[in-house]
Design a protein around this motif. Sequence first.
Motif, short mmCIF file in Angstrom:
data_model
loop_
_atom_site.label_atom_id
_atom_site.label_comp_id
_atom_site.label_asym_id
_atom_site.label_seq_id
_atom_site.Cartn_x
_atom_site.Cartn_y
_atom_site.Cartn_z
N LEU A 194 0.85 -1.19 0.00
CA LEU A 194 0.00 0.00 0.00
C LEU A 194 0.89 1.24 0.00
O LEU A 194 1.85 1.32 0.78
CB LEU A 194 -0.89 -0.03 1.24
N VAL A 195 0.60 2.20 -0.88
CA VAL A 195 1.37 3.43 -0.98
C VAL A 195 0.41 4.62 -0.96
O VAL A 195 -0.64 4.57 -1.61
CB VAL A 195 2.21 3.48 -2.28
N THR A 196 0.76 5.69 -0.21
CA THR A 196 0.00 6.93 -0.31
C THR A 196 0.88 7.98 -0.98
O THR A 196 2.10 7.94 -0.87
CB THR A 196 -0.45 7.45 1.06
N SER A 197 0.26 8.92 -1.69
CA SER A 197 1.02 9.88 -2.47
C SER A 197 0.27 11.20 -2.60
O SER A 197 -0.97 11.22 -2.55
CB SER A 197 1.30 9.30 -3.87
N GLY A 198 1.05 12.27 -2.79
CA GLY A 198 0.45 13.57 -3.10
C GLY A 198 0.02 14.35 -1.87
O GLY A 198 0.24 13.93 -0.73
N ARG A 217 5.11 13.25 -7.14
CA ARG A 217 6.08 12.56 -8.00
C ARG A 217 6.80 11.42 -7.28
O ARG A 217 7.00 10.35 -7.84
CB ARG A 217 7.11 13.55 -8.55
N GLN A 218 7.22 11.68 -6.03
CA GLN A 218 7.96 10.65 -5.32
C GLN A 218 7.08 9.45 -4.99
O GLN A 218 7.48 8.30 -5.20
CB GLN A 218 8.57 11.22 -4.04
N GLY A 219 5.89 9.70 -4.49
CA GLY A 219 5.00 8.59 -4.16
C GLY A 219 4.60 7.77 -5.38
O GLY A 219 4.58 6.53 -5.34
N HIS A 220 4.27 8.44 -6.48
CA HIS A 220 3.89 7.72 -7.69
C HIS A 220 5.07 6.92 -8.23
O HIS A 220 4.89 5.80 -8.73
CB HIS A 220 3.39 8.71 -8.74
N ALA A 221 6.28 7.47 -8.14
CA ALA A 221 7.46 6.74 -8.61
C ALA A 221 7.70 5.50 -7.76
O ALA A 221 8.08 4.44 -8.29
CB ALA A 221 8.69 7.65 -8.58
N PHE A 274 4.01 5.32 3.43
CA PHE A 274 3.20 6.53 3.56
C PHE A 274 4.02 7.74 3.11
O PHE A 274 4.76 8.33 3.88
CB PHE A 274 2.72 6.68 5.01
N VAL A 275 3.86 8.08 1.83
CA VAL A 275 4.61 9.17 1.23
C VAL A 275 3.78 10.46 1.20
O VAL A 275 4.31 11.55 1.16
CB VAL A 275 5.06 8.81 -0.20
N ALA A 276 2.46 10.33 1.21
CA ALA A 276 1.58 11.49 1.05
C ALA A 276 1.84 12.55 2.12
O ALA A 276 2.07 12.22 3.28
CB ALA A 276 0.12 11.05 1.10
N ALA A 277 1.79 13.80 1.69
CA ALA A 277 1.94 14.93 2.61
C ALA A 277 0.53 15.38 3.02
O ALA A 277 -0.02 16.33 2.47
CB ALA A 277 2.69 16.07 1.93
N VAL A 278 -0.02 14.66 3.96
CA VAL A 278 -1.38 14.96 4.43
C VAL A 278 -1.37 16.26 5.22
O VAL A 278 -0.50 16.47 6.07
CB VAL A 278 -1.91 13.81 5.31
N ALA A 279 -2.30 17.15 4.92
CA ALA A 279 -2.39 18.41 5.67
C ALA A 279 -2.58 18.11 7.15
O ALA A 279 -3.41 17.28 7.53
CB ALA A 279 -3.55 19.25 5.15
N ASP A 280 -1.79 18.77 8.00
CA ASP A 280 -1.87 18.51 9.45
C ASP A 280 -3.20 18.96 10.04
O ASP A 280 -3.68 18.37 11.01
CB ASP A 280 -0.72 19.22 10.17
N TRP A 281 -3.77 20.02 9.45
CA TRP A 281 -5.00 20.58 10.02
C TRP A 281 -6.06 20.74 8.94
O TRP A 281 -5.76 20.82 7.75
CB TRP A 281 -4.72 21.96 10.64
N ARG A 282 -7.28 20.79 9.38
CA ARG A 282 -8.42 21.13 8.53
C ARG A 282 -9.31 22.10 9.30
O ARG A 282 -9.18 22.21 10.53
CB ARG A 282 -9.22 19.88 8.15
N PHE A 326 7.44 8.82 5.74
CA PHE A 326 8.31 9.87 5.22
C PHE A 326 8.28 11.05 6.19
O PHE A 326 7.23 11.35 6.80
CB PHE A 326 7.83 10.33 3.85
N ALA A 327 9.42 11.71 6.35
CA ALA A 327 9.52 12.89 7.20
C ALA A 327 10.08 14.03 6.35
O ALA A 327 11.26 13.99 5.96
CB ALA A 327 10.42 12.63 8.40
N ALA A 328 9.24 15.00 6.04
CA ALA A 328 9.67 16.18 5.29
C ALA A 328 9.93 17.29 6.29
O ALA A 328 9.02 17.78 6.95
CB ALA A 328 8.58 16.60 4.30
N GLU A 329 11.19 17.66 6.43
CA GLU A 329 11.59 18.63 7.46
C GLU A 329 12.38 19.78 6.84
O GLU A 329 12.99 19.64 5.78
CB GLU A 329 12.45 17.93 8.52
#
Length: 403
Positions: A194-198, A217-221, A274-282, A326-329
């Motif tokens: 299972l992969v998440t992306s975008g 791009r990274q998740g789809h790749a 889990f590559v997707a950059a899910v918004a932290d807040w809504r 994934f950790a985007a920092e």
Amino acid sequence: MSLFDKRILLIVGGGIAAYKCLDLVRRLRERGAKVTPVMTRSAAEFVTPLSIGALAGTKVYGELFDRDDEEDVGHIRLARGADLVIVAPASAARMGRMAAGIGDDLAGAVLLATRAPVLLAPAMNPAMWTHPATRRNVETLARDGIRFVGPNRGEMAESGEAGEGRMAEPLEIAAAAEAVLGEARGPLAGRHVLVTSGPTHEPIDPVRYIANRSSGRQGHAIAASLARLGARVTLVSGPVALPDPPGVSTVHVETGREMLGAVEAALPADAAVFVAAVADWRTQDDAAHKIKKTGDAPPALRLVENPDILRTVGTGPRRPALVVGFAAETRDLLENAAAKLARKGADLIVANDVSGEVMGGEANTVHLVSRSGVEAWPTLSKTEVAERLALDIARRLGPSGGA
């Protein structure tokens, strides 16, 4: 891989996109495949059995209760004699019958009886593709192991409307067929990943949303690389301007809550990335109408946390054997990644510094953070990162599935 000597059963469905199957037959055969066509009654309203049969160089099947064919249980013979079944175009009605297990025509009976992998090329009006019933059916079929290619975005031939619903092009379907049939030989053969992306889009009002700069791009790749190694891949994608990877079952979502629902529906899996950059807040309550400027102070937005998908799966009862986050920092990269590893129940964190042009760019510099230490990779293209990570996942899972 080549399709040389592979037996492909092509079910031509009803819809204006059926005309593309004339070229699809040619593309499959030029790659060495043996194509046996099955045409539904509605498909014959758009293309003739004579034209399909002439290009395939063989008989076209159409009726479940054909006296000659069914003397030897013809639908079982067709189903069991295929290395791959392709349904193109796959209409909303066909997918609904597949999800419900209905075999009331030859195509439906073959799809129930086959033991071969099945690849769907959906085609329908954008409103039909995004309808909740269709989305449920897509999720059900993906859980059953059905693969998808497309649909693509574009203008609809029959209505002039634009959106997601155009059938994938014949070359895309042929590439997806090669990817699916290549699964049996890869190191991830028999695995479900299972992969998440975008990004996700969290609505503020009907015209505004909270999001980030993730391109997907990274998740789809990564999803494509895992499929090339033989995995059955379910990709849960937020809103991106990218085509679905060939040979991958893609579920499209908009919000973080929708992404969590699609992820849980796709489980169980051997591994999850889990590559997707899910918004932290809504926003706590998105407005029903566009918020207008009044000249006074801007309106206050009450924010609440989105679900933490990585932690939910990493610490949950249906946890895959291998969980990768994934950790985007933008600072304290390795410290933040190590904390995330411990806090969210992951086995591996792929850490990358996004203070430059990584989000939306073509290259990435990552560090693999695990309980055994840190592995630094050089700057690579996102495709190269994906290929190296897919091989690492195959190594960590091993032949018995242990992480």
